[in-house]
Motif scaffolding. Structure first.
Motif, PDB file in Angstrom:
ATOM      1  N   ASP A 386       1.396  -0.999  -0.234  1.00  0.00           N
ATOM      2  CA  ASP A 386      -0.069   0.549   0.097  1.00  0.00           C
ATOM      3  C   ASP A 386       0.935   1.186   0.144  1.00  0.00           C
ATOM      4  OD1 ASP A 386      -1.358   1.958   1.299  1.00  0.00           O
ATOM      5  OD2 ASP A 386      -3.119   1.086   0.929  1.00  0.00           O
ATOM      6  N   ARG A 387       0.841   2.088  -1.022  1.00  0.00           N
ATOM      7  CA  ARG A 387       1.857   3.541  -1.003  1.00  0.00           C
ATOM      8  C   ARG A 387       1.681   4.455   0.264  1.00  0.00           C
ATOM      9  NH1 ARG A 387      -0.648   8.406  -2.720  1.00  0.00           N
ATOM     10  NH2 ARG A 387       1.812   8.585  -3.399  1.00  0.00           N
ATOM     11  N   ARG A 388       0.716   4.312   1.006  1.00  0.00           N
ATOM     12  CA  ARG A 388       0.595   5.046   2.185  1.00  0.00           C
ATOM     13  C   ARG A 388       1.300   4.767   3.406  1.00  0.00           C
ATOM     14  NH1 ARG A 388      -0.696  10.673   0.612  1.00  0.00           N
ATOM     15  NH2 ARG A 388      -2.048  10.464  -1.402  1.00  0.00           N
ATOM     16  N   THR A 389       0.664   3.296   3.556  1.00  0.00           N
ATOM     17  CA  THR A 389       0.846   2.978   5.089  1.00  0.00           C
ATOM     18  C   THR A 389       1.823   1.887   4.591  1.00  0.00           C
ATOM     19  OG1 THR A 389      -0.538   0.745   4.477  1.00  0.00           O
ATOM     20  CG2 THR A 389      -1.715   2.784   5.544  1.00  0.00           C
ATOM     21  N   GLY A 390       2.498   1.166   3.025  1.00  0.00           N
ATOM     22  CA  GLY A 390       3.554   0.904   3.109  1.00  0.00           C
ATOM     23  C   GLY A 390       3.342  -1.211   3.306  1.00  0.00           C
ATOM     24  N   LEU A 391       2.304  -1.508   3.618  1.00  0.00           N
ATOM     25  CA  LEU A 391       1.756  -2.638   3.942  1.00  0.00           C
ATOM     26  C   LEU A 391       2.150  -3.630   3.131  1.00  0.00           C
ATOM     27  CD1 LEU A 391      -0.989  -2.261   7.080  1.00  0.00           C
ATOM     28  CD2 LEU A 391       1.499  -2.779   7.584  1.00  0.00           C
ATOM     29  N   PRO A 392       1.958  -5.292   3.749  1.00  0.00           N
ATOM     30  CA  PRO A 392       1.630  -5.849   1.985  1.00  0.00           C
ATOM     31  C   PRO A 392       0.627  -5.716   1.902  1.00  0.00           C
ATOM     32  CG  PRO A 392       3.359  -6.653   3.611  1.00  0.00           C
ATOM     33  CD  PRO A 392       2.463  -5.607   4.514  1.00  0.00           C
ATOM     34  N   ILE A 393       0.715  -5.702   0.692  1.00  0.00           N
ATOM     35  CA  ILE A 393      -1.492  -6.690  -0.284  1.00  0.00           C
ATOM     36  C   ILE A 393      -1.444  -7.499  -0.289  1.00  0.00           C
ATOM     37  CG2 ILE A 393      -1.346  -3.689  -0.693  1.00  0.00           C
ATOM     38  CD1 ILE A 393      -1.925  -5.042  -3.513  1.00  0.00           C
ATOM     39  N   VAL A 394      -0.399  -8.256  -0.511  1.00  0.00           N
ATOM     40  CA  VAL A 394      -0.558 -10.289  -0.929  1.00  0.00           C
ATOM     41  C   VAL A 394       0.038 -11.004   0.252  1.00  0.00           C
ATOM     42  CG1 VAL A 394       0.735 -11.990  -2.607  1.00  0.00           C
ATOM     43  CG2 VAL A 394       0.107  -9.539  -3.302  1.00  0.00           C
ATOM     44  N   GLU A 395      -0.641 -11.857   0.601  1.00  0.00           N
ATOM     45  CA  GLU A 395      -0.789 -12.170   2.109  1.00  0.00           C
ATOM     46  C   GLU A 395      -0.038 -14.007   1.480  1.00  0.00           C
ATOM     47  OE1 GLU A 395      -3.093 -14.917   4.116  1.00  0.00           O
ATOM     48  OE2 GLU A 395      -3.384 -12.925   4.809  1.00  0.00           O
ATOM     49  N   LYS A 396       0.361 -14.254   0.221  1.00  0.00           N
ATOM     50  CA  LYS A 396       0.381 -15.874  -0.236  1.00  0.00           C
ATOM     51  C   LYS A 396       0.004 -16.021  -1.425  1.00  0.00           C
ATOM     52  CE  LYS A 396      -0.656 -18.778   2.794  1.00  0.00           C
ATOM     53  NZ  LYS A 396      -2.007 -19.865   3.332  1.00  0.00           N
ATOM     54  N   VAL A 397       1.371 -16.373  -2.187  1.00  0.00           N
ATOM     55  CA  VAL A 397       1.391 -16.379  -3.999  1.00  0.00           C
ATOM     56  C   VAL A 397       1.440 -18.482  -3.755  1.00  0.00           C
ATOM     57  CG1 VAL A 397       2.476 -16.503  -5.910  1.00  0.00           C
ATOM     58  CG2 VAL A 397       1.809 -14.780  -5.001  1.00  0.00           C
ATOM     59  N   VAL A 398       0.523 -19.202  -3.973  1.00  0.00           N
ATOM     60  CA  VAL A 398       0.268 -20.235  -4.190  1.00  0.00           C
ATOM     61  C   VAL A 398       0.764 -21.055  -5.567  1.00  0.00           C
ATOM     62  CG1 VAL A 398      -1.242 -22.636  -3.746  1.00  0.00           C
ATOM     63  CG2 VAL A 398      -1.416 -20.135  -2.558  1.00  0.00           C
ATOM     64  N   ARG A 399       1.602 -22.186  -5.561  1.00  0.00           N
ATOM     65  CA  ARG A 399       2.512 -22.371  -6.991  1.00  0.00           C
ATOM     66  C   ARG A 399       1.885 -23.545  -6.670  1.00  0.00           C
ATOM     67  NH1 ARG A 399       7.917 -22.606  -8.316  1.00  0.00           N
ATOM     68  NH2 ARG A 399       7.210 -24.650  -9.665  1.00  0.00           N
ATOM     69  N   VAL A 400       0.480 -23.793  -7.563  1.00  0.00           N
ATOM     70  CA  VAL A 400      -0.309 -25.285  -7.404  1.00  0.00           C
ATOM     71  C   VAL A 400       0.706 -26.440  -8.018  1.00  0.00           C
ATOM     72  CG1 VAL A 400      -2.397 -26.373  -9.387  1.00  0.00           C
ATOM     73  CG2 VAL A 400      -2.481 -23.994  -8.318  1.00  0.00           C
ATOM     74  N   ASP A 401       1.627 -26.334  -8.428  1.00  0.00           N
ATOM     75  CA  ASP A 401       2.209 -27.035  -8.616  1.00  0.00           C
ATOM     76  C   ASP A 401       2.332 -27.735  -6.978  1.00  0.00           C
ATOM     77  OD1 ASP A 401       2.226 -27.490 -11.348  1.00  0.00           O
ATOM     78  OD2 ASP A 401       4.003 -27.001 -11.963  1.00  0.00           O
ATOM     79  N   ASP A 402       3.112 -27.165  -6.378  1.00  0.00           N
ATOM     80  CA  ASP A 402       3.109 -27.993  -4.933  1.00  0.00           C
ATOM     81  C   ASP A 402       2.546 -28.810  -3.663  1.00  0.00           C
ATOM     82  OD1 ASP A 402       5.526 -26.839  -5.437  1.00  0.00           O
ATOM     83  OD2 ASP A 402       5.083 -24.928  -4.557  1.00  0.00           O
ATOM     84  N   LEU A 403       0.696 -28.403  -4.963  1.00  0.00           N
ATOM     85  CA  LEU A 403      -0.751 -28.574  -4.582  1.00  0.00           C
ATOM     86  C   LEU A 403      -0.712 -30.219  -4.912  1.00  0.00           C
ATOM     87  CD1 LEU A 403      -2.366 -25.587  -3.671  1.00  0.00           C
ATOM     88  CD2 LEU A 403      -0.792 -26.715  -2.389  1.00  0.00           C
ATOM     89  N   LEU A 404      -0.236 -30.241  -6.067  1.00  0.00           N
ATOM     90  CA  LEU A 404      -0.830 -31.203  -7.252  1.00  0.00           C
ATOM     91  C   LEU A 404       0.121 -31.951  -8.049  1.00  0.00           C
ATOM     92  CD1 LEU A 404      -4.437 -29.528  -8.587  1.00  0.00           C
ATOM     93  CD2 LEU A 404      -4.370 -31.624  -6.775  1.00  0.00           C
TER      94      LEU A 404
END
Length: 522
Positions: A386-404
């Motif tokens: 976020d450009r004002r607070t500096g807080l990350p907006i992406v919590e997690k990026v999941v690789r589908v190949d890690d699940l299946l």
């Protein structure tokens, strides 16, 4: 012993429990306090949009996927609920084929054309996904319209919302719940069904747009009108509860009832709507104009407001819309220059790699190049704050190949990355995001979501079973959505076959005879 299945599409359990405690849902309170309850948690919960298909077919996403369909053989998109992508065989078809009398009403993502043995099937009164009215036998539609009028539930208006529009939606969704309940209660009173299934889609539509008033200009409404909208979602749940009460009265005291939701609803954080811009910035990487990978047609399309496109589409037959989308979308980008794209998805974002050998015009080599690109994208997406607070907006990026594994039947249709955004803040309260490498993306603070939706899906699925054979209890832990289909098959005195991925839920099947030759109850 009849079995009645009542789905609340995106029925949010926290709202239900609050309204039960306030004494406003007497029918559901009866089931809630006297039945057995448990949570439902799909194994691949990042694909909430497929939860109805999981429930209908009893199969995992890895073997059946179509949500917001990407067509790698065409380099374009299809629409999610056309005939080609509807469930291959809903579980109740097995029950009907065995000789049971089955009735179905307003089941999402389930056309009537696939169910030749179903005795009574009516669709279009309050389905949130496919509002095209149709029935089996065909005479039911005309008969129902004569008795109850035309369907109250209209097609979804996706995009910018207005105060008067939401007031109309309030009236429409309340009326749709009441109308659906009357139709179902009359059917149950007229005929004896072994299995009857209905889904109340008005709860879903209301959850998206009546969650709060954040997506409209509040100054265009009076104080009394705002008060109506602020209580509208609760009113839809109350109307649905009244409809359920009518159905229970008509079904009789010997019926078993399962009321359930395949997902819930919560405040829409809105970040997913900015994923395409993030992907474009990452693709440009500060070295080329952002439109260099877009065709002239794509640049023209990007200048047309989504509500304008959606409004034009609603005037066309659904089959024609499918053809237009499938034939136009491949020409919006120059695929020789695009190594990845943002695919439609809510509430999570999907990223698709333009993989050689899988995509018709693949630009990325399998193996090291693909792996390096996935790692690059994960890091790039996490760089946005976020450009004002500096807080990350992406919590997690999941690789589908890690699940299946890469050999599951639907791997070619699944996205490569799933982006889960923060729930700690909402995009509407921000004026933009920034990345030290990829620059800023700005918008007006307070700007409504592109979808016009105030609420969006969450993973809080659940069921509550009530009636003969069900003792009051809360089952510890949770089960998978795909466990419902084989459990219901067993409850009808049949043995689930090997095509089901799910397992039977003990609390639902404990009282069902398991000896060989247990008969289907008529």
């Amino acid at each position: 012993m009849p079995l009645i299945l009542i789905g609340l599409d995106a029925g949010e359990i926290t709202i239900i429990e609050r309204l039960i405690s306030e004494g406003r849902l007497p029918a559901m309170a009866r089931l809630w306090h006297q039945g057995t309850r448990a949570g439902l948690q799909p194994r691949l919960g990042i694909f909430e949009g497929m939860n109805w298909d999981r429930w209908l077919e009893g199969r995992d996403v890895s073997r059946r996927y179509h949500y917001k369909v990407w067509r790698p053989d065409r380099m374009g998109f299809g629409l999610a609920w056309t005939k080609e992508y509807r469930p291959r065989q809903p579980f109740w078809q097995d029950i009907a084929a065995a000789g049971a009398r089955v009735g179905v009403m307003d089941m999402p993502f389930a056309g009537t054309h696939l169910q030749p043995d179903v005795a009574w099937n009516l669709k279009g009164w309050q389905s949130a996904t496919d509002a095209t009215p149709m029935s089996v036998p065909g005479s039911i539609m005309a008969q129902t319209e004569r008795e109850f009028g035309r369907p109250t539930m209209q097609e979804e208006i996706y995009g910018r919302q207005t105060g008067p529009g939401l007031l109309r939606l309030r009236s429409e969704t309340i009326a749709a719940a009441e109308q659906g309940g009357r139709i179902a209660a009359k059917a149950l009173a007229r005929e004896r069904f072994d299995l009857f299934a209905i889904v109340f889609g008005s709860v879903h539509r209301a959850g998206h747009y009546l969650w709060d008033t954040s997506q409209i200009d509040r100054t265009e409404l009076s104080r009394d009108e705002l008060r109506l909208l602020e209580g509208a979602l609760d009113e839809v749940y109350v109307a649905t509860d009244h409809a359920i009460g009518q159905m229970l009265d008509a079904a009789g005291s010997d019926s078993r009832v399962i009321i359930f939701a395949t997902y819930g609803m919560s405040k829409d954080d809105g970040w997913v709507h900015h994923l395409p811009a993030m992907i474009d910035r990452i693709a440009a990487d500060g070295t080329a104009p952002e439109d260099a990978k877009t065709t002239l047609l794509g640049r023209i399309k990007s200048q047309v407001p989504i509500e304008t496109l959606m409004a034009a589409g609603r005037k066309l037959p659904y089959e024609l819309r499918e053809k237009i989308v499938l034939n136009v979308s491949p020409h919006l980008r120059d695929w020789s220059k695009n190594r990845f794209l943002a695919a439609p998805g809510e509430p999570h974002g999907f990223v698709r790699i333009n993989l050689r050998g899988r995509e018709l015009k693949g630009a990325v080599e399998p193996g090291n190049e693909y792996e390096d690109l996935c790692r690059f994208l994960e890091k790039a997406l996490h760089s946005f704050v976020d450009r004002r607070t500096g807080l990350p907006i992406v919590e997690k990026v999941v690789r589908v190949d890690d699940l299946l594994s890469d050999d599951v039947p639907e791997r070619a249709s699944l996205p490569d990355l799933v982006v889960e955004f923060t729930r700690q803040a909402i995009a509407q309260a921000s004026d933009g995001i920034t990345s030290t490498r990829f620059g800023e993306i700005r918008w007006d603070k307070g700007q409504p979501n592109i979808s016009g939706r105030a609420g969006n899906h969450v993973k809080t699925a659940w069921y509550c079973a009530w009636g003969p054979g069900f003792a009051p209890c809360s089952e510890p832990g949770t089960f998978d959505t795909i466990d419902m289909a084989p459990s219901i098959i067993r409850m009808m005195g049949m043995k689930p076959d090997e095509r089901f991925d799910g397992k039977e839920i003990p609390a639902l099947t404990a009282s069902v005879p398991t000896e060989k030759g247990a008969a289907l109850v008529h």
